[in-house]
Design a protein around this motif. Structure first.
Motif, PDB file in Angstrom:
ATOM      1  N   PHE A  46       9.327-106.780  12.240  1.00 36.33           N
ATOM      2  CA  PHE A  46      10.167-106.982  13.423  1.00 36.33           C
ATOM      3  C   PHE A  46       9.347-107.440  14.620  1.00 36.33           C
ATOM      4  O   PHE A  46       9.795-107.330  15.759  1.00 36.33           O
ATOM      5  N   GLY A  47       8.148-107.956  14.382  1.00 36.99           N
ATOM      6  CA  GLY A  47       7.284-108.392  15.468  1.00 36.99           C
ATOM      7  C   GLY A  47       6.420-107.253  15.977  1.00 36.99           C
ATOM      8  O   GLY A  47       6.340-106.175  15.391  1.00 36.99           O
ATOM      9  N   THR A  48       5.776-107.503  17.103  1.00 36.63           N
ATOM     10  CA  THR A  48       4.897-106.508  17.717  1.00 36.63           C
ATOM     11  C   THR A  48       5.683-105.654  18.699  1.00 36.63           C
ATOM     12  O   THR A  48       6.423-106.188  19.525  1.00 36.63           O
ATOM     13  N   PRO A  49       5.551-104.334  18.611  1.00 39.69           N
ATOM     14  CA  PRO A  49       6.273-103.468  19.564  1.00 39.69           C
ATOM     15  C   PRO A  49       5.882-103.783  21.005  1.00 39.69           C
ATOM     16  O   PRO A  49       4.718-104.031  21.316  1.00 39.69           O
ATOM     17  N   ARG A  50       6.883-103.796  21.885  1.00 42.37           N
ATOM     18  CA  ARG A  50       6.611-104.086  23.296  1.00 42.37           C
ATOM     19  C   ARG A  50       5.899-102.935  23.972  1.00 42.37           C
ATOM     20  O   ARG A  50       5.115-103.132  24.898  1.00 42.37           O
ATOM     21  N   GLU A  51       6.188-101.726  23.517  1.00 42.74           N
ATOM     22  CA  GLU A  51       5.571-100.542  24.099  1.00 42.74           C
ATOM     23  C   GLU A  51       5.089 -99.641  22.977  1.00 42.74           C
ATOM     24  O   GLU A  51       5.743 -99.493  21.944  1.00 42.74           O
ATOM     25  N   ALA A  52       3.935 -99.052  23.175  1.00 41.89           N
ATOM     26  CA  ALA A  52       3.354 -98.156  22.174  1.00 41.89           C
ATOM     27  C   ALA A  52       3.956 -96.766  22.320  1.00 41.89           C
ATOM     28  O   ALA A  52       3.306 -95.824  22.771  1.00 41.89           O
ATOM     29  N   THR A  53       5.221 -96.651  21.955  1.00 41.05           N
ATOM     30  CA  THR A  53       5.911 -95.367  22.064  1.00 41.05           C
ATOM     31  C   THR A  53       6.117 -94.778  20.679  1.00 41.05           C
ATOM     32  O   THR A  53       6.009 -95.470  19.659  1.00 41.05           O
ATOM     33  N   GLU A  54       6.417 -93.518  20.620  1.00 47.16           N
ATOM     34  CA  GLU A  54       6.687 -92.865  19.357  1.00 47.16           C
ATOM     35  C   GLU A  54       8.136 -93.138  18.934  1.00 47.16           C
ATOM     36  O   GLU A  54       8.948 -93.613  19.712  1.00 47.16           O
ATOM     37  N   GLY A  55       8.428 -92.826  17.696  1.00 51.04           N
ATOM     38  CA  GLY A  55       9.788 -92.997  17.194  1.00 51.04           C
ATOM     39  C   GLY A  55       9.989 -94.261  16.403  1.00 51.04           C
ATOM     40  O   GLY A  55      11.125 -94.652  16.122  1.00 51.04           O
ATOM     41  N   HIS A  56       8.882 -94.946  16.028  1.00 50.72           N
ATOM     42  CA  HIS A  56       8.994 -96.183  15.261  1.00 50.72           C
ATOM     43  C   HIS A  56       9.067 -95.931  13.762  1.00 50.72           C
ATOM     44  O   HIS A  56       9.364 -96.847  12.998  1.00 50.72           O
ATOM     45  N   ASP A  57       8.756 -94.721  13.319  1.00 44.74           N
ATOM     46  CA  ASP A  57       8.662 -94.456  11.883  1.00 44.74           C
ATOM     47  C   ASP A  57       9.981 -94.689  11.170  1.00 44.74           C
ATOM     48  O   ASP A  57      10.010 -95.251  10.065  1.00 44.74           O
ATOM     49  N   GLY A  84      27.676 -92.345  10.683  1.00 42.17           N
ATOM     50  CA  GLY A  84      27.044 -93.460  11.358  1.00 42.17           C
ATOM     51  C   GLY A  84      27.580 -93.701  12.754  1.00 42.17           C
ATOM     52  O   GLY A  84      28.706 -93.348  13.086  1.00 42.17           O
ATOM     53  N   LYS A  85      26.730 -94.331  13.564  1.00 39.22           N
ATOM     54  CA  LYS A  85      27.085 -94.686  14.939  1.00 39.22           C
ATOM     55  C   LYS A  85      26.882 -96.179  15.110  1.00 39.22           C
ATOM     56  O   LYS A  85      25.822 -96.719  14.783  1.00 39.22           O
ATOM     57  N   ASP A  86      27.889 -96.840  15.622  1.00 47.36           N
ATOM     58  CA  ASP A  86      27.837 -98.295  15.754  1.00 47.36           C
ATOM     59  C   ASP A  86      26.825 -98.706  16.818  1.00 47.36           C
ATOM     60  O   ASP A  86      26.675 -98.046  17.856  1.00 47.36           O
ATOM     61  N   VAL A  87      26.114 -99.828  16.549  1.00 48.08           N
ATOM     62  CA  VAL A  87      25.124-100.371  17.490  1.00 48.08           C
ATOM     63  C   VAL A  87      25.479-101.839  17.717  1.00 48.08           C
ATOM     64  O   VAL A  87      24.906-102.744  17.097  1.00 48.08           O
ATOM     65  N   ARG A 111      15.592 -95.459  17.580  1.00 50.78           N
ATOM     66  CA  ARG A 111      17.009 -95.290  17.273  1.00 50.78           C
ATOM     67  C   ARG A 111      17.252 -93.903  16.697  1.00 50.78           C
ATOM     68  O   ARG A 111      16.404 -93.337  16.000  1.00 50.78           O
ATOM     69  N   LEU A 112      18.430 -93.378  16.985  1.00 48.01           N
ATOM     70  CA  LEU A 112      18.834 -92.126  16.377  1.00 48.01           C
ATOM     71  C   LEU A 112      19.106 -92.351  14.888  1.00 48.01           C
ATOM     72  O   LEU A 112      19.477 -93.458  14.479  1.00 48.01           O
ATOM     73  N   PRO A 113      18.939 -91.342  14.061  1.00 53.01           N
ATOM     74  CA  PRO A 113      19.265 -91.503  12.635  1.00 53.01           C
ATOM     75  C   PRO A 113      20.704 -91.959  12.419  1.00 53.01           C
ATOM     76  O   PRO A 113      20.981 -92.748  11.505  1.00 53.01           O
ATOM     77  N   GLU A 114      21.614 -91.472  13.260  1.00 52.38           N
ATOM     78  CA  GLU A 114      23.012 -91.904  13.138  1.00 52.38           C
ATOM     79  C   GLU A 114      23.152 -93.406  13.408  1.00 52.38           C
ATOM     80  O   GLU A 114      23.984 -94.084  12.780  1.00 52.38           O
ATOM     81  N   GLU A 115      22.348 -93.924  14.340  1.00 47.41           N
ATOM     82  CA  GLU A 115      22.388 -95.356  14.627  1.00 47.41           C
ATOM     83  C   GLU A 115      21.820 -96.169  13.469  1.00 47.41           C
ATOM     84  O   GLU A 115      22.328 -97.259  13.155  1.00 47.41           O
ATOM     85  N   ILE A 116      20.791 -95.650  12.818  1.00 50.72           N
ATOM     86  CA  ILE A 116      20.232 -96.338  11.650  1.00 50.72           C
ATOM     87  C   ILE A 116      21.278 -96.423  10.547  1.00 50.72           C
ATOM     88  O   ILE A 116      21.439 -97.468   9.894  1.00 50.72           O
ATOM     89  N   ILE A 117      22.019 -95.352  10.345  1.00 50.24           N
ATOM     90  CA  ILE A 117      23.099 -95.364   9.345  1.00 50.24           C
ATOM     91  C   ILE A 117      24.153 -96.406   9.715  1.00 50.24           C
ATOM     92  O   ILE A 117      24.634 -97.166   8.863  1.00 50.24           O
TER      93      ILE A 117
END
Length: 725
Positions: free
Chosen positions: A147-158, A283-286, A96-102
């Protein structure tokens, strides 16, 4: 039923008969192979179009009960166990983008506040798919809340792991603390608050220090990766974690801990709210992070209920109100006397907007827990404090050393035995009154209608004790206009409170819009009747107050307050009686039942009262209608009384907090007096307008409405008199 008018409807419906397919001509012409289905939608529509409006086709073996209870599988509106595609497809580890987290964090805050306002968790916080993933495994340890196990081992989970996860865990933990506190006191479920968690634990087993440390680790990660974000985004994320950390700390403290010296909080949270409000635009709505499908897991036996959405501006305003009012209630721990405490509770319950259930629950815990008032005083102390300040009874009656005497023949022993009985009987009703004042206004009126009868019984019992005490202490009578009289302090104290409760019940009837406009004259007459009765009772107590300055000051304040409101109510009686003569109050033309029956129903809470009693209906109508006075005279009397009311409320507004017994709520007391004064001015204007119309002979062409705007007292809405269009 089926049509039999020769239009062909009967034949078409017979073709759709479910009981006996052998009778269907179409069934004889076509037999589908096993495992095949035939679409009869077009035939069904064609046959149904031949039905007249109001005709109903029902198979005898398919009852109406079965029809109502039938479920259409895979229909979202009917199949309560159907999970929407977005539920199964949602990936909590999606970068998620930081704006989406907000945006997600801000909406979680809105969900939390909406729950505090009385909506269910299934319609608010639990509808978040992040919260659902977090709690779906019913974690008992902090490391299990993921949040469970990631479906894909991609970056950006931090960002999700270090910021969003700690925030979600802290939100759930805060709700768990709030749920525990609110459910522990007299707050009515489904009316003020919905504590149901649908069997999902709100991380009660997880320790506060572990969640607090998790937020600290998130703040540390943000600080280490500050260069990865813009200054505005970094500040926004940090402010939200800091606010959640402060709120978690505030909610985590049990009410009893403040009695043991815990430091009241909520100040830090208040300071951070403004920062979070300012950063909201980033913030950005999700919207795909929330789903109605979660409700199908929580309660599959009922159809889903719509999500309750609270705009962020309203949510942050409500959060500020929650923090401000919760911080304010700790004033009662600095005990300032029984009368000051009672004034605070009266003003606390009358606030607009009303305090939230969490605050109303916490103040009950702070005031009375484990038979101690404000954590340190027995009920006997605050009761004697109130009794002494209002009535100033003989010193030997309130001497705590009486309980140390063991000789039955001693007067001190006899006094102690009777005073202990008084505390035991009245103490519960007295402490319940404080609790009742913490309820919502509608519930408060309902509770007071029941408790008034109890106070009436207590008055009779207190009079018997007063008679016995009078003999024991050999009290000398005081000469009154009606002859010699005794102080009777216990029954006088109970009677004063009973009258105040009767006044409050009547005032709440206007505030809650229970009384229709055509009953205003009669109910304001009863209000001034109770006020006049209390004024006479206060004058009697003044005769026995002696030279005690504190008691004299309090009684004179109560007298001024009662007389000012009596003048205001009397002015309204005359005004509405005059308006009623011209048919401007909207009296129903064909009401159900007779007037006497409705009068008894309206006065039902007070019918059992001994003093003051409910007057007979015929006398009531005579004194309210004032048939022996013409309309100009009525309006003249109304103008005189409203002028006196203005003088009284000007004096009350200018009183210092110590004299008004408002040491704990100075500002709220002043606001209440100002609203009453504005109501006086508004009523004065209405009297002037109607007087001119009566003199001009155009009063019959008017229309009367009520102005219940915020500036006026809710129990004294101002009549607006206008010409019909």
């Amino acid at each position: 039923m089926s049509g039999r008018d020769g239009s062909g409807v009967e034949l078409d419906l017979q073709q759709l008969n479910l009981r006996d397919s052998s009778r269907s001509p179409m069934a004889e012409q076509y037999q589908p192979p096993s495992g095949m289905f035939r679409d009869i939608t077009a035939e069904f529509i064609e046959a149904s179009e031949k039905l007249a409006v109001g005709q109903l086709v029902q198979d005898p073996q398919f009852t109406l009960f079965q029809a109502v209870g039938a479920l259409e599988i895979m229909d979202p509106k009917m199949d309560s166990g159907l999970l929407e595609p977005e539920y199964d497809l949602f990936d909590a580890w999606k970068p998620r983008l930081p704006e989406e987290i907000i945006g997600i964090i801000d909406r979680l805050l809105c969900n939390e506040i909406t729950w505090h306002l009385g909506s269910a968790l299934s319609q608010t916080l639990f509808a978040s798919l992040y919260i659902d993933k977090l709690l779906s495994s019913s974690p008992v340890r902090l490391q299990d809340a993921t949040f469970g196990t990631p479906r894909e081992a991609t970056e950006g989970h931090d960002l999700i792991q270090k910021v969003l996860r700690p925030y979600c865990i802290a939100v759930v933990k805060s709700c768990g603390y709030a749920n525990r506190q609110t459910s522990s006191e007299h707050i009515y479920e489904e009316e003020d608050f919905v504590p149901q968690t649908y069997g999902i634990p709100l991380l009660q087993i997880v320790e506060y220090k572990d969640v607090d440390a998790l937020i600290d680790s998130g703040l540390e990660w943000l600080s280490e990766n500050k260069a990865s974000f813009s200054a505005e985004i970094y500040t926004a994320l940090r402010n939200r974690l800091l606010l959640r950390k402060a709120l978690l700390n505030d909610f985590s403290k049990e009410g009893e801990s403040y009695h043991n010296g815990a430091k009241p909080g909520w100040t830090e949270s208040l300071g951070l709210i403004a920062e979070v409000e300012k950063d909201h635009v980033l913030g950005k709505d999700v919207p795909d992070a929330w789903s109605l499908s979660v409700q199908r897991k929580l309660a599959s036996s009922v159809p889903p209920r719509p999500l309750v959405e609270l705009p962020f501006v309203e949510a942050i305003t409500t959060l500020r109100q929650l923090c401000t009012e919760t911080r304010d209630i700790f004033k009662i721990l600095d005990y300032a006397g029984a009368t000051n405490t009672m004034t605070y509770f009266l003003n606390f319950g009358a606030r607009r907007p009303p305090p939230l259930p969490f605050t109303r629950s916490l103040i009950q815990t702070l005031f009375f827990k484990d038979m101690k008032v404000v954590g340190k005083l027995p009920v006997k102390c605050i009761l004697f404090d109130d009794l002494k300040e209002l009535c100033n009874p003989a010193e030997e009656l309130l001497d705590l050393r009486n309980s140390e005497v063991e000789a039955p023949q001693s007067p001190a022993f006899q006094i102690a035995r009777r005073m202990d009985w008084f505390v035991e009987r009245v103490g519960r009703a007295y402490t319940d009154l404080y609790r009742n004042l913490c309820q919502n206004r509608a519930r408060l009126r309902r509770l007071l209608c029941k408790s008034v009868a109890e106070w009436d019984s207590l008055q009779v019992e207190a009079e018997e004790i007063d008679s016995e005490l009078c003999t024991i202490i050999q009290e000398k009578p005081v000469q009154m206009p009606n002859g010699p009289a005794y102080a009777f302090p216990l029954s006088s104290w109970v009677y004063h409170y009973k009258l105040r409760l009767m006044e409050l019940v009547t005032l709440l009837g206007f505030e809650l819009e229970i009384f229709p406009l055509h009953e205003f004259d009669g109910m304001y007459w009863y209000l001034q009747f109770y006020l006049r009765t209390r004024g006479s009772h206060i004058e009697r107590m003044l005769a026995f107050a002696g030279n005690e300055e504190k008691t004299l000051s309090l009684l004179n304040f109560h007298l001024l307050e009662a007389m000012a409101m009596q003048d205001l109510a009397t002015a309204l009686v005359y005004l509405y009686a005059a308006l009623g003569r011209y048919g401007l109050l909207g009296r129903p033309k064909d009401p159900l039942g007779d007037e006497t029956f409705r009068y008894e129903g309206r006065m039902k809470p007070f019918l059992s009262m001994g003093v003051p009693e409910v007057v007979p209906y015929e006398f009531f109508r005579q004194v309210v209608d004032n048939v022996d006075l013409d309309t100009p005279t009525l309006l003249q009397y109304a103008e005189e009384h409203i002028a006196e009311a203005k003088k009284g409320y000007r004096q009350l507004t200018n009183l210092d907090a110590e004299t008004a017994r408002a040491m704990l709520c100075r500002e709220w007391y002043r606001v209440g007096m100002q609203k009453l004064l504005r109501s006086c001015f508004g009523v004065g204007v209405a009297i002037g307008i109607f007087t001119r119309e009566v003199q001009a002979g155009t009063a019959g062409a008017l229309v009367v409405t009520l102005d219940r705007s915020e500036g006026y007292h809710p129990s004294f809405p101002v009549p607006l008199i206008k010409t019909k269009k």
